[in-house]
Enzyme design. Sequence first.
Site, short mmCIF file in Angstrom:
data_model
loop_
_atom_site.label_atom_id
_atom_site.label_comp_id
_atom_site.label_asym_id
_atom_site.label_seq_id
_atom_site.Cartn_x
_atom_site.Cartn_y
_atom_site.Cartn_z
N ASP A 183 77.94 46.98 88.31
CA ASP A 183 77.00 46.28 88.79
C ASP A 183 75.37 47.06 89.21
OD1 ASP A 183 78.63 44.56 89.38
OD2 ASP A 183 79.86 46.15 90.75
N ARG A 184 74.08 46.31 89.49
CA ARG A 184 73.25 47.02 89.42
C ARG A 184 73.41 47.82 90.41
NH1 ARG A 184 68.54 46.72 92.97
NH2 ARG A 184 70.27 45.68 95.02
#
Length: 287
Positions: A86-87
């Site tokens: 995920d970011r």
Amino acid sequence: MENCASFAPSMAAAIVTQIIRGGNRISRTFKIIDEMDHYLVVDKAPFVLMHPTKPNGAPTLWKELRELLSFEIANDGQVSIVNRLDRETSGLVLVAKTPAAARKFGILMQQRRVKKEYLAIVWGWPEWETKVVDAPLDRQGKHRESAIWLKQTIHPAGGPAQTEFHVEQRFIKSGSSGDEKFSLIRAIPHTGRTHQIRVHLVSVGCPIVGDKIYGPDEQLYLRFIQTGWTPDLERQLLLPRHALHSTKLAIESEGEWTSPLPVDLAKFLEGRPPCRPSSDAAERVRP
């Protein structure tokens, strides 16, 4: 190259690691941990997208890897990110540099022969030392109203998902509302569903610190999208990103790599006072 990396807690535009490759100094949002002819292992900073989502030129791991590996790409190479984060998640990422390597690692992932471990800082002190959560996951909006399209939930119609958890450390931090209990958890996913670790931790009453979607209130995520990071969000979430780090990656017949907690999460661990883990947990803590 060194075999570990640490990143300061700042937004993607300000996270810069200098890499020396082929005599050229290049600014990057990741650090190379290991490089072979057919793959790279990199340590990604938080707040860095894996792939472009909008044509606005924002930094992404894929884009910067393509710049770094431009010579290889010009000679029939490619950039294939094998394990996606995920970011806001930091840590180790495996990158295939050739079509053959991409196929090989893809098969190994399907066969669950690429082993991954994460470290997460969560709210509360679990009553257990080790726990396995075996609960299928699906997109929440498929089964009930959801303000966040990508939000996942445990549902019998979902795909199989299993995560193993170990308590590494329990500690206390003092805040505006008094002392709060937190734990450092080692998470070992045996499947690779979207947001798997985050959802499974919530299911056992241990949401990850800083998680805007699965933390105190999903409305915090929507507010963040509208206003950005604010003092009120900081008061409720404590950290500007969810406290999840990809700390270990192992591939059969290839190697094993580790990455320590980055600076922002390591600093959060400086609780008052730290509590001694059980003897079993103490044996699992790695230097």
